[in-house]
Design an enzyme around this catalytic site. Sequence first.
Site, PDB file in Angstrom:
ATOM      1  N   GLY A  47      -0.531  -8.760  38.727  1.00 37.72           N
ATOM      2  CA  GLY A  47       0.039 -10.078  38.954  1.00 37.72           C
ATOM      3  C   GLY A  47      -0.749 -10.858  39.973  1.00 37.72           C
ATOM      4  CD  GLN A  52      -1.693 -13.133  45.522  1.00 41.54           C
ATOM      5  OE1 GLN A  52      -1.189 -13.120  44.404  1.00 41.54           O
ATOM      6  NE2 GLN A  52      -2.252 -12.067  46.069  1.00 41.54           N
ATOM      7  CB  CYS A  97      -0.898  -7.450  47.824  1.00 37.87           C
ATOM      8  SG  CYS A  97      -0.872  -9.233  47.777  1.00 37.87           S
ATOM      9  CG  LEU A  98      -5.366  -9.242  43.777  1.00 34.44           C
ATOM     10  CD1 LEU A  98      -5.434 -10.430  42.822  1.00 34.44           C
ATOM     11  CD2 LEU A  98      -6.548  -8.315  43.554  1.00 34.44           C
ATOM     12  CG  HIS A 139       4.161  -8.145  44.921  1.00 33.86           C
ATOM     13  ND1 HIS A 139       3.757  -7.105  45.725  1.00 33.86           N
ATOM     14  CD2 HIS A 139       3.161  -9.066  44.981  1.00 33.86           C
ATOM     15  CE1 HIS A 139       2.577  -7.403  46.269  1.00 33.86           C
ATOM     16  NE2 HIS A 139       2.184  -8.582  45.822  1.00 33.86           N
ATOM     17  CD  GLU A 140       2.332 -11.384  41.894  1.00 34.61           C
ATOM     18  OE1 GLU A 140       1.906 -12.298  42.623  1.00 34.61           O
ATOM     19  OE2 GLU A 140       1.812 -10.260  41.869  1.00 34.61           O
ATOM     20  CG  HIS A 143       2.311 -13.539  46.792  1.00 26.39           C
ATOM     21  ND1 HIS A 143       1.585 -13.316  47.933  1.00 26.39           N
ATOM     22  CD2 HIS A 143       2.097 -12.460  46.002  1.00 26.39           C
ATOM     23  CE1 HIS A 143       0.954 -12.154  47.839  1.00 26.39           C
ATOM     24  NE2 HIS A 143       1.241 -11.610  46.674  1.00 26.39           N
TER      25      HIS A 143
HETATM   26 NI    NI Z   1       0.478  -9.782  46.022  1.00 26.76          NI
END
Ligand code: NI
Length: 174
Positions: A47, A52, A97-98, A139-140, A143
């Site tokens: 995701g 981000q 997470c990225l 999670h997304e 963000h």
């Molecule tokens: Ni993330």
Amino acid sequence: MAILQILAIPDERLKQESQPVTVFDDALRAFVADLEETRRAGPAAVGIAAPQVGRFQRIVIVDCSSTRKPVPNHGHLVLVNPEITAWDGYEMGREGCLSVPDYTGNVIRATRIALKAQDPNGNPLELAMEGFEARAVQHEIDHLDGLLFIDRVVSRRTDLFARKVYRKGGGAAS
Ligand code: NI
């Protein structure tokens, strides 16, 4: 299309709240294509969320179809203005997470959720999901509210884990 630069901690912009999308035009859909290309580049996260890459609008992409977790999922989802309308159960699971490239962590999430959103053309979506996919969406959406999984670990001492290499396809990176 273009691969966009991903913001990583300690970038303060990751704490910014994203705003609802009100215009569903070609520019939005072009951005979604770039966001998807960015998700698929590098470690191929399950995701990614618009903030981000420094765009503070309520847009996320989730695709759990290529993970090794044998759970039901909806495949590739672009969720605009996503909103969780119901939660059920909870369980601990490992997340990455990225924007947090050096750690994974154990996070408690709802097991099952119901969700309202729009697609990139503005059409309404209603979805129910569970397990790994539900975790990824929670999670997304975090963000979009300026939260990272490291903000949700119960204990940074016992629930955060350093990783040396960001393995391709190696976890719930999002
Ligand atoms: Ni993330």
